[in-house]
Write an enzyme that holds these catalytic residues in place. Structure first.
Site, PDB file in Angstrom:
ATOM      1  N   GLY A 233       0.769  -1.242   0.000  1.00 18.54           N
ATOM      2  CA  GLY A 233       0.000   0.000   0.000  1.00 18.54           C
ATOM      3  C   GLY A 233       0.793   1.281   0.000  1.00 18.54           C
ATOM      4  N   ARG A 307      -6.245   1.688 -15.266  1.00 17.70           N
ATOM      5  CA  ARG A 307      -6.437   2.393 -13.988  1.00 17.70           C
ATOM      6  C   ARG A 307      -7.339   3.631 -14.103  1.00 17.70           C
ATOM      7  NH1 ARG A 307      -2.775   4.614 -11.297  1.00 17.70           N
ATOM      8  NH2 ARG A 307      -3.601   4.024  -9.279  1.00 17.70           N
ATOM      9  N   CYS A 338     -14.753   2.549 -27.693  1.00 13.00           N
ATOM     10  CA  CYS A 338     -16.106   3.093 -27.609  1.00 13.00           C
ATOM     11  C   CYS A 338     -16.678   2.936 -26.199  1.00 13.00           C
ATOM     12  CB  CYS A 338     -16.965   2.362 -28.629  1.00 13.00           C
ATOM     13  SG  CYS A 338     -18.611   2.983 -28.686  1.00 13.00           S
TER      14      CYS A 338
HETATM   15  N1  PLP Z   1      -1.190  -7.237  -0.411  1.00  4.92           N
HETATM   16  C1  PLP Z   1      -2.508  -7.383  -0.647  1.00  4.92           C
HETATM   17  C2  PLP Z   1      -3.261  -8.370   0.174  1.00  4.92           C
HETATM   18  C3  PLP Z   1      -3.141  -6.608  -1.619  1.00  4.92           C
HETATM   19  O1  PLP Z   1      -4.453  -6.748  -1.832  1.00  4.92           O
HETATM   20  C4  PLP Z   1      -2.375  -5.671  -2.362  1.00  4.92           C
HETATM   21  C5  PLP Z   1      -2.996  -4.794  -3.367  1.00  4.92           C
HETATM   22  O2  PLP Z   1      -4.129  -4.625  -3.531  1.00  4.92           O
HETATM   23  C6  PLP Z   1      -1.009  -5.570  -2.114  1.00  4.92           C
HETATM   24  C7  PLP Z   1      -0.449  -6.358  -1.122  1.00  4.92           C
HETATM   25  C8  PLP Z   1      -0.120  -4.627  -2.864  1.00  4.92           C
HETATM   26  O3  PLP Z   1      -0.463  -3.311  -2.683  1.00  4.92           O
HETATM   27  P1  PLP Z   1       0.438  -2.138  -3.261  1.00  4.92           P
HETATM   28  O4  PLP Z   1       0.685  -2.444  -4.693  1.00  4.92           O
HETATM   29  O5  PLP Z   1      -0.371  -0.930  -3.073  1.00  4.92           O
HETATM   30  O6  PLP Z   1       1.702  -2.119  -2.472  1.00  4.92           O
END
Ligand code: PLP
Length: 404
Positions: A233, A307, A338
């Site tokens: 994250g 995205r 489209c």
């Molecule tokens: N771990 C889990 C369980 C996830 O669902 C995700 C992404 O959705 C990630 C890791 C990786 O997240 P990021 O790419 O934001 O570091």
């Protein structure tokens, strides 16, 4: 990435030359950037040497996985396909964690057979299924339980995963019941508490709150976890205004946490390793003049980069040649598909563009090619990697004949 004599250079390569040589749309990655991102994470977290498991979903190219493996990273996978790819890339099973709310029986069976580090279970039903398979195989399986800490990650709602209304993990009450259940099981070994509150997190405070919840629940459970898997994250600077997550502050909070709970930390970063390592090079097919804005119709579409259509994500778009003349009208960059969501961004005061000009869409390394599809029977783009000043082909351009 910078302009040299008004021409865009990416990892010391003239981008227009790449576009002309390989054609467009073209994903172009920088090995230098991947390396510096990994080294940055390792630097900030070095005092507690975590296991960093690359989130394979963010980029599933096997050659990229092989490069990442060379830095001793593990993998976070969410399907048997990702697990097979991670193993094929040479990542050791004992460095692989398996996440996801709906792992099927055959996926669990294979993961158990491979003796991966952890299956991070997300429900009681999944835990019962793992136990059933483990019993049949006369094995003791190492698992984690994913906690839903009900923490707002302050990110796009579509990539927020840690609030109680989200489908991920289990809440405090169920978590505590599951700890008791697993403790009594002969075929399950509870090793990990896992959390992942969302993606593209720019503020360290949600992580701070998440750690507080985890701290409280560990105390309540009175259980000695070997691992705490904090997920991924960590947000990156899509806006190019120094807005990425402050890793130092995050790291300080984790250090405090570890002082109390002597655990090994696992991370599952995807975006922060691969996100800003790539550009997507595109050519302007047409410019359609409108009253208030002109539509810049690109040869890149939502099938190549999903995205923006999927959750309104914004990526900077920059020209490969800088000119001083400005457009009087706003530009809307769109793809040829489209669908009204096949649009990338609207910008004011952009430099004057012409049909046939090339552009680079920035920071597309994560959830770019891995989300690409063949919608509209469009072949997927080619991917190249710049490594040690040489170009490697990561993936050939799909041929239309492959799709017919
Ligand atoms: N771990 C889990 C369980 C996830 O669902 C995700 C992404 O959705 C990630 C890791 C990786 O997240 P990021 O790419 O934001 O570091």
């Amino acid at each position: 990435m910078r302009f040299i004599k008004n021409k865009l250079s990416f990892d010391k390569k003239n981008v227009e030359n790449l576009a002309k040589k390989f054609g467009t749309p073209l994903y172009c990655y920088s090995h230098n950037k991947i390396k510096s991102n990994i080294l940055e994470l390792k630097k900030y977290f070095q005092s507690f040497s975590p296991l960093i498991c690359f989130a394979v979903k963010s980029n599933t190219n096997i050659k990229i996985l092989k490069e990442i493996k060379k830095f001793n990273l593990g993998a976070d996978v969410v399907s048997i396909g990702e697990l097979l790819k991670a193993l094929k890339a040479g990542i050791k099973a004992k460095k692989i964690v398996f996440s996801g709310v709906g792992k099927t029986s055959s996926e669990l069976d294979y993961a158990i057979k491979q003796n991966i580090l952890l299956i991070n279970a997300e429900s009681k039903s999944e835990i019962l299924e793992i136990e059933k398979i483990a019993k049949k195989k006369k094995k003791i399986v190492d698992i984690g339980v994913r906690l839903n800490p009900n923490t707002d990650a302050q990110t796009l709602s579509q990539i927020s995963t840690g609030k109680k209304e989200n489908k991920f993990g289990v809440g405090e009450k169920v978590f505590l019941q599951l700890v008791k259940y697993i403790n009594k099981s002969k075929n399950l070994n509870l090793k990990c508490l896992s959390v992942h509150i969302g993606s593209q997190i720019l503020n360290h405070k949600p992580y701070q709150r998440m750690l507080k919840v985890v701290d409280k629940i560990i105390r309540k459970s009175k259980y000695k976890f070997e691992y705490i898997d904090l997920g991924g994250g960590m947000g990156i600077d899509y806006d190019h205004n120094n807005s990425k997550l402050n890793l130092e502050k995050y790291s300080l909070d984790i250090k405090k946490f570890i002082k109390t709970h002597k655990v090994k930390i696992i991370f599952e970063p995807g975006r922060s390793i691969i996100g800003d390592s790539a550009i997507l090079i595109t050519k302007i097919i047409y410019i359609k003049e409108g009253d208030k804005k002109d539509f810049i119709i690109l040869d890149v579409a939502m099938n190549d980069l999903m995205r923006p259509a999927l959750y309104g994500a914004k990526h900077k778009i920059i020209p490969l040649r800088k000119v001083s003349k400005k457009s009087k009208k706003s530009y809307e960059f769109v793809g040829p598909i489209c669908e009204s969501t096949d649009t990338f961004s609207i910008v004011k005061n952009y430099q004057k563009l012409n049909e046939g000009d090339f552009l680079a869409i920035c920071d597309v390394g994560a959830y770019g090619m891995s989300l690409a599809s063949n919608y509209n029977v469009r072949p997927k783009p080619m991917e190249i990697l710049i490594k040690n000043s040489k170009i490697q082909i990561l993936n050939k351009r799909q041929k239309i004949s492959d799709l017919i």
